[in-house]
Scaffold this motif. Structure first.
Motif, PDB file in Angstrom:
ATOM      1  N   GLY A 144       0.805  -1.223   0.000  1.00 39.75           N
ATOM      2  CA  GLY A 144       0.000   0.000   0.000  1.00 39.75           C
ATOM      3  C   GLY A 144       0.832   1.264   0.000  1.00 39.75           C
ATOM      4  O   GLY A 144       0.597   2.176  -0.781  1.00 39.75           O
ATOM      5  N   LEU A 201       1.250   3.958  -3.146  1.00 35.35           N
ATOM      6  CA  LEU A 201       0.827   5.351  -3.010  1.00 35.35           C
ATOM      7  C   LEU A 201       1.953   6.305  -3.403  1.00 35.35           C
ATOM      8  O   LEU A 201       1.735   7.294  -4.115  1.00 35.35           O
ATOM      9  CB  LEU A 201       0.380   5.622  -1.571  1.00 35.35           C
ATOM     10  N   SER A 240       1.848   8.866  -6.653  1.00 36.96           N
ATOM     11  CA  SER A 240       2.012  10.314  -6.477  1.00 36.96           C
ATOM     12  C   SER A 240       3.184  10.838  -7.306  1.00 36.96           C
ATOM     13  O   SER A 240       3.100  11.932  -7.875  1.00 36.96           O
ATOM     14  CB  SER A 240       2.181  10.662  -4.998  1.00 36.96           C
TER      15      SER A 240
END
Length: 82
Positions: free
Chosen positions: A55, A59, A63
């Protein structure tokens, strides 16, 4: 005649480089094959992926990709307007 030999040699080097990049990771694999029955197994063993969370890394990667895409769009618009 000499030019043809040089281009042929370049092709040979390119083919060898491609084979090297493809075959070295396969030959030098340090991990056991996933179907090897002698490794792990049994009840309570970790799942196939090792149980590592992805996770946070996912992320961060998303980004960074969004930031990179935004910068590319900004640069292209700036170039078109000038």
């Amino acid at each position: 005649m000499k030019i043809k030999k040089i281009t042929d040699m370049k092709k040979v080097i390119q083919i060898l480089a491609i084979l090297f990049v493809i075959l070295v990771p396969v030959i030098l694999s340090a991990q056991p094959m996933p179907y090897d029955p002698g490794v792990g197994g049994g009840e309570g063993a970790a799942p196939v992926g090792g149980g590592a969370p992805i996770g946070g890394g996912l992320l961060i990667m998303l980004s960074l990709a969004i930031g990179y895409g935004t910068k590319k769009i900004y640069d292209v618009r700036k170039k078109v307007l000038n």
